[in-house]
Design an enzyme around this catalytic site. Structure first.
Site, PDB file in Angstrom:
ATOM      1  N   VAL A 279      11.794  55.832 -51.665  1.00 15.14           N
ATOM      2  CA  VAL A 279      11.646  55.952 -50.451  1.00 15.14           C
ATOM      3  C   VAL A 279      10.116  55.832 -50.029  1.00 15.14           C
ATOM      4  CG1 VAL A 279      11.131  57.984 -49.097  1.00 15.14           C
ATOM      5  CG2 VAL A 279      13.388  57.918 -50.143  1.00 15.14           C
ATOM      6  N   ASP A 326      -2.375  27.762 -11.023  1.00 20.53           N
ATOM      7  CA  ASP A 326      -2.473  27.291  -9.802  1.00 20.53           C
ATOM      8  C   ASP A 326      -3.807  27.622  -9.394  1.00 20.53           C
ATOM      9  OD1 ASP A 326       0.172  26.476  -9.489  1.00 20.53           O
ATOM     10  OD2 ASP A 326       0.989  28.588  -8.672  1.00 20.53           O
ATOM     11  N   ASP A 611       4.810  30.565  -8.480  1.00 20.44           N
ATOM     12  CA  ASP A 611       5.155  31.375  -7.426  1.00 20.44           C
ATOM     13  C   ASP A 611       6.575  31.083  -6.724  1.00 20.44           C
ATOM     14  OD1 ASP A 611       4.101  29.296  -6.088  1.00 20.44           O
ATOM     15  OD2 ASP A 611       2.167  30.455  -5.385  1.00 20.44           O
ATOM     16  N   ASP A 615       9.383  26.784  -9.102  1.00 19.08           N
ATOM     17  CA  ASP A 615       8.607  26.679 -10.143  1.00 19.08           C
ATOM     18  C   ASP A 615       9.538  27.660 -11.524  1.00 19.08           C
ATOM     19  OD1 ASP A 615       6.309  25.816  -9.076  1.00 19.08           O
ATOM     20  OD2 ASP A 615       5.446  27.711  -8.324  1.00 19.08           O
ATOM     21  N   ASN A 705       5.171  59.651 -47.954  1.00 15.27           N
ATOM     22  CA  ASN A 705       5.790  58.667 -47.138  1.00 15.27           C
ATOM     23  C   ASN A 705       6.210  59.032 -45.763  1.00 15.27           C
ATOM     24  OD1 ASN A 705       7.925  56.375 -46.849  1.00 15.27           O
ATOM     25  ND2 ASN A 705       5.774  55.844 -47.950  1.00 15.27           N
TER      26      ASN A 705
HETATM   27  P1  ATP Z   1      -1.316  25.854  -5.582  1.00 19.84           P
HETATM   28  O1  ATP Z   1      -0.081  25.036  -6.324  1.00 19.84           O
HETATM   29  O2  ATP Z   1      -2.695  25.455  -6.307  1.00 19.84           O
HETATM   30  O3  ATP Z   1      -0.897  27.266  -5.174  1.00 19.84           O
HETATM   31  P2  ATP Z   1      -1.463  24.851  -3.059  1.00 19.84           P
HETATM   32  O4  ATP Z   1      -0.947  26.283  -2.334  1.00 19.84           O
HETATM   33  O5  ATP Z   1      -2.605  24.290  -2.527  1.00 19.84           O
HETATM   34  O6  ATP Z   1      -1.462  24.659  -4.594  1.00 19.84           O
HETATM   35  P3  ATP Z   1       0.906  23.915  -1.834  1.00 19.84           P
HETATM   36  O7  ATP Z   1       1.185  25.259  -1.133  1.00 19.84           O
HETATM   37  O8  ATP Z   1       2.123  23.450  -2.388  1.00 19.84           O
HETATM   38  O9  ATP Z   1      -0.177  24.220  -2.838  1.00 19.84           O
HETATM   39  O10 ATP Z   1       0.300  22.992  -0.726  1.00 19.84           O
HETATM   40  C1  ATP Z   1       0.272  21.703  -1.015  1.00 19.84           C
HETATM   41  C2  ATP Z   1      -0.467  21.101   0.515  1.00 19.84           C
HETATM   42  O11 ATP Z   1       0.699  21.143   1.340  1.00 19.84           O
HETATM   43  C3  ATP Z   1      -1.727  21.689   1.032  1.00 19.84           C
HETATM   44  O12 ATP Z   1      -2.736  20.803   0.590  1.00 19.84           O
HETATM   45  C4  ATP Z   1      -1.404  21.460   2.347  1.00 19.84           C
HETATM   46  O13 ATP Z   1      -1.996  20.214   2.812  1.00 19.84           O
HETATM   47  C5  ATP Z   1      -0.070  21.576   2.535  1.00 19.84           C
HETATM   48  N1  ATP Z   1       0.482  22.815   3.197  1.00 19.84           N
HETATM   49  C6  ATP Z   1      -0.045  23.918   2.589  1.00 19.84           C
HETATM   50  N2  ATP Z   1       0.624  25.132   3.146  1.00 19.84           N
HETATM   51  C7  ATP Z   1       1.124  24.513   4.303  1.00 19.84           C
HETATM   52  C8  ATP Z   1       1.906  25.020   5.356  1.00 19.84           C
HETATM   53  N3  ATP Z   1       2.124  26.491   5.596  1.00 19.84           N
HETATM   54  N4  ATP Z   1       2.482  24.166   6.176  1.00 19.84           N
HETATM   55  C9  ATP Z   1       2.170  22.813   6.292  1.00 19.84           C
HETATM   56  N5  ATP Z   1       1.817  22.318   5.263  1.00 19.84           N
HETATM   57  C10 ATP Z   1       1.092  23.030   4.306  1.00 19.84           C
END
Ligand code: ATP
Length: 869
Positions: A279, A326, A611, A615, A705
């Site tokens: 033990v 991101d 997010d 992903d 122990n």
């Molecule tokens: P991360 O991956 O760092 O979060 P992020 O948020 O910039 O990157 P996304 O959200 O995928 O990446 O956006 C990529 C591109 O899409 C942006 O650079 C923009 O030009 C376009 N974008 C982002 N949000 C919108 C939206 N709500 N409507 C239309 N185009 C968008």
């Protein structure tokens, strides 16, 4: 009666007694009273009583109880009582530890219960999924987990992955039309959604038809075994180690037992001694100490915004050598504000637009219509990129809801980070107009004309060059750019991705998303700790590079590449290249998986943030998948092993630092337990080999122990976080904890304790009284182990880390110290614990000898640290 899928949505709403405004509070309360909470029944947990009795299932405890029984049969009632008291106290201690650990793990789990968006009292509210009732209107968007069964009322390109129910891994596209047939399989009920599935694309509204055990999954699921926590790799290897050690020790005990018999000792006495030595030497508490330390540690991490979802992640955290993060919202604040606008071939600061000019006003209107965000009573709802556009509108007295109600939306393709575009069709001035916004590099190829104050013209190469140049100059200042285009749309009420073509360019809107204040320091701390921070973003390469430079992730622009460049590389080529890349821009979720794998194939332990719903595979592939607590989808959270409640990069770095400390603390607690046990074994072996009397009574070993040992071990596990851990390189995940160096340390520290105890024993023997000798040996072993608790706090000297910085070690020491003295001096206990009355001088010797291992240990540490300098 017709099945839900056969009825129209109106019929179902009538039947479930709900309107478009959703249920009101009264309805919800009544329904909850009738149907209960929306929960799948969990497997039953053992009660505290069951846990207590479970402690007696341990093999060693069983052997002890047999020993107690044999003593009883032989009339040694005193021994029986002592053994039983010790065993019961040990079981109480074990139960308290178990319950405490479970409680803190439960608290942790409660922090991650899923939420759902519902319409109630004509308002969208977020509720815990447990509170969903039949008749609730559930609002679904891409990335949501579905936590009730329901019939679709509205569907916009809604795709749902139902693999957990049907096994089909491809997402199913849903519609609202009733289905005529009665018997339809779950997979074919296209107008219904089910618990356990998730939204991969689009959006929709659902009226809930079943909750909890009444849902399809509830009917087929066995009881969920959510109560059980899996053991971590470290615990598994400790269990394994414990088993092997137990085998070895049993052999030693058998040998000692035989030698004792051979030397003419009584059978029962020899047996009792062999059992108690077993033990004393077998570290049965290892795995449970790890559980309790992990449980407390993760609770502390949760307070610092990192919620651990999978306990094993804590162990890997300390080995992380790459963080793929991101950009938006994690390294930056995700608080976007429009800075510059390019319209009518001019760059105009955000506050100098002229809404008298129709083209400038139209751009703002499009930004409000192709947009789902809103701002009411200073509350912002939606994507920060779109909120920035709403705020731009407000600046020119254009209210988003007013604009939207006058130009209603008839169709849409939601934003998708793969396409990087979003489109809507709005009814504007008797016409249907399709508006598309998104990344310029994607949109530009779909543009055929350009809108100017002088009219609409076919777009020329010169126009394109100018637009790209402006886009580049915005991006170089770290601005995020959205391009806007439109066309007349004469199709029906639905649009497809293929319709995003032949567009007319209107303008660019550029917004600033400043880096978080903490990011720069966190990046610095990562690099000092041998961890490579990597930015992975959907944003433009130039924007990403500008931000990465500001926070110190990148020095040279050649360290940045775009997602499409990865597509041209084989896995082998990517592996070679990946180490020199700090920024991956315009990345899609598929690229993320390849990036993680490439790093892993190079022997790294990778933490990856995410997010969106897409992903999830990359989060699962990473060694530590990190989901965003604020902006993350439920699917991403579910796939992750850690959630950041503040979405902040610096929280990952803090968590790694905590993970490193926790691992070190666990290692130190194990070192404490094993070295103490080794000390006891050395003394017994010494006495046996030299044919001396037995140095300890069985009850002495049990006392040490089972009673005075585990508290210091836990206290060592709770050692405060040491910032210096971030000056070391990451721990190699393949190096076992119980390696050669560690074993040598256990033996050396055990020898120190053993030598002190042997000296005390020999001093006792010199008096001619074996009871005094064993009392002195027992007291020295017990006290030196208690003091040794301070040694085990750190590899550094106690004076460096601070004598009083861990109050738990003092508490554990005091409890042990007082217990020992109670046993030595309270008359009713001295008999039971077989101790002699000690003189003051003898006690002084015991104190000095118990202090010796501490002195040697500290002296060595002071020297060692000096020589390292
Ligand atoms: P991360 O991956 O760092 O979060 P992020 O948020 O910039 O990157 P996304 O959200 O995928 O990446 O956006 C990529 C591109 O899409 C942006 O650079 C923009 O030009 C376009 N974008 C982002 N949000 C919108 C939206 N709500 N409507 C239309 N185009 C968008």
């Amino acid at each position: 009666m017709l099945e839900y899928h056969q009825q129209s949505s109106r019929e179902i709403m009538e039947m479930l007694d709900v309107t478009n405004q959703g249920l009101n509070n009264d309805d919800v309360q009544k329904r909850q009273e009738v149907y209960g909470l929306n929960k799948l029944v969990e497997g039953k947990r053992p009660s505290t009583f069951a846990v207590f009795f479970g402690q007696f299932k341990d093999l060693l405890v069983i052997i002890l109880m047999i020993a107690a029984f044999i003593s009883f049969l032989l009339g040694e009632v005193g021994s029986t009582i002592v053994i039983m008291i010790v065993v019961i106290l040990n079981a109480i201690l074990g139960t308290v530890q178990h319950v405490k650990a479970e409680q803190s793990l439960d608290n942790l789990k409660a922090l991650t219960t899923p939420v759902a968006k519902v319409m109630r009292n004509n308002q969208i509210v977020e509720i815990s999924s447990e509170d969903i009732v039949v008749g609730d209107l559930l609002l679904l968007v891409a990335g949501d987990y579905i936590n009730a069964d329901g019939r679709l009322l509205e569907s916009h390109n809604l795709d749902i992955n139902e693999s957990s129910l049907t096994g089909e891994s491809l997402a199913v596209s849903k519609s609202t039309d009733p289905i005529d047939e009665v018997h339809v399989t779950i997979g074919d009920k296209r107008n219904m959604v089910f618990t356990g599935s998730f939204v991969t694309n689009g959006r929709g509204t659902v009226v809930v038809t079943a909750i909890g055990m009444e849902t399809e999954i509830g009917k087929i699921a066995n009881l969920l075994d959510t109560a059980k926590q899996k053991k971590t790799p470290l615990q598994v290897s400790l269990d394994h180690f414990g088993e092997n050690l137990a085998l070895g020790i049993t052999m030693i005990c058998l040998a000692i037992f035989t030698i004792d018999l051979f030397r003419g000792r009584e059978l029962v006495e020899s047996f009792m001694f062999a059992v108690s030595l077993a033990v004393a030497a077998i570290p049965e508490a290892l795995s449970s100490i790890v559980t309790i330390v992990l449980a407390f540690g993760t609770q502390k991490m949760a307070k610092e915004n990192a919620i651990i979802r999978k306990l094993y992640a804590v162990e890997s955290l300390g080995s992380v050598s790459v963080i793929c993060s991101d950009k938006t919202g994690t390294l930056t604040e995700n608080k976007m504000t429009v800075q510059q606008v390019y319209v009518d071939q001019k760059v105009i600061p955000y506050d100098l637009l002229n809404t008298e000019k129709s083209i400038e006003k139209n751009l703002i209107l499009m930004a409000l219509l192709c947009n789902d965000a809103l701002e009411r009573d200073q509350k912002e709802i939606g994507d920060p990129t779109e909120i920035a556009l709403v705020k731009l509108g407000k600046q020119y007295e254009l209210d988003e809801l007013f604009v939207r109600s006058h130009n209603p939306r008839v169709a849409e393709i939601p934003f998708d980070s793969d396409r990087k575009l979003m489109s809507t069709v709005n009814h504007i001035n008797e016409q249907n107009i399709m508006i598309t916004k998104g990344a310029l590099d994607v949109l530009l190829s779909k543009i055929v004309k350009i809108d100017t104050s002088k009219g609409i013209f076919p777009i020329t190469e010169e126009h394109r060059k100018k637009i790209e140049e402006v886009n580049r100059s915005f991006s170089m200042n770290g601005l995020r750019v959205l391009a806007f285009a439109y066309k007349e749309f004469n199709g029906n009420q639905t649009i497809e991705v293929e319709d995003e073509k032949d567009l007319i360019f209107v303008g660019l809107i550029a917004m600033m998303d400043p880096p978080r204040k903490e990011s720069k320091a966190a990046v610095e701390s990562c690099i000092a700790a041998g961890i490579k921070p990597v930015m992975i973003t959907g944003d433009h390469k130039i924007t990403a590079t500008a931000i990465a430079k500001q926070i110190g992730i990148l020095d040279d622009p050649s360290e940045a590449i775009e997602g499409y460049e990865i597509e041209g590389l084989t896995d082998q080529q990517l592996q070679e290249k990946v180490q020199n890349i700090s920024v991956f821009a315009r990345v899609t979720p598929e690229h993320k998986i390849r990036i993680v794998k490439a790093w892993q194939d190079k022997g790294n332990v990778v933490a990856m943030t995410g997010d969106g719903v897409n992903d999830a595979p990359a989060l699962k592939q990473a060694d530590i998948g990190v989901a965003m607590g604020i902006t993350g989808t439920e699917v991403a959270k579910d796939a992750s092993s850690m959630i950041l409640t503040d979405d902040n990069f610096s929280t990952i770095v803090k968590a790694i630092s905590n993970g490193r400390s926790l691992y070190t603390n666990i290692k130190n607690a194990i070192l404490f337990l094993l070295s103490g046990n080794a000390g006891a074994i050395f003394v017994v072996l010494y006495a046996t080999v030299l044919g001396l009397p037995v140095p300890f009574a069985p009850v002495h070993l049990l006392f040490i122990n089972l009673l005075t040992d585990s508290l210091p071990a836990i206290a060592i596990g709770l050692e405060p976080h040491n910032k210096k851990t971030m000056k070391d390189k990451p721990r190699n995940i393949h190096t076992p904890l119980l390696n050669k160096k560690f074993t040598t340390q256990v033996i050396l520290e055990g020898l120190l304790i053993g030598i002190s105890t042997i000296i005390a024993f020999r001093m006792g023997l010199a008096t001619g009284d074996t009871l005094t000798a064993s009392t002195m040996a027992f007291a020295t072993l017990c006290l030196s182990r208690l003091i040794h608790g301070f040694n085990s706090r750190s590899k550094e000297s106690i004076f460096k880390i601070g004598v009083f910085t861990n109050k738990y070690t003092w508490l554990a020491f005091l409890i042990g110290f007082v217990s020992l003295h109670a046993v030595l001096f309270i008359p009713s206990l001295t008999g039971v614990f077989e101790v002699a009355t000690l003189s003051g001088v003898q006690l002084a010797y015991i104190y000095c000898l118990s202090f010796m291992p501490f002195l040697v240990n500290q002296w060595y540490k002071v020297l060692f640290v000096r020589s390292k300098k």
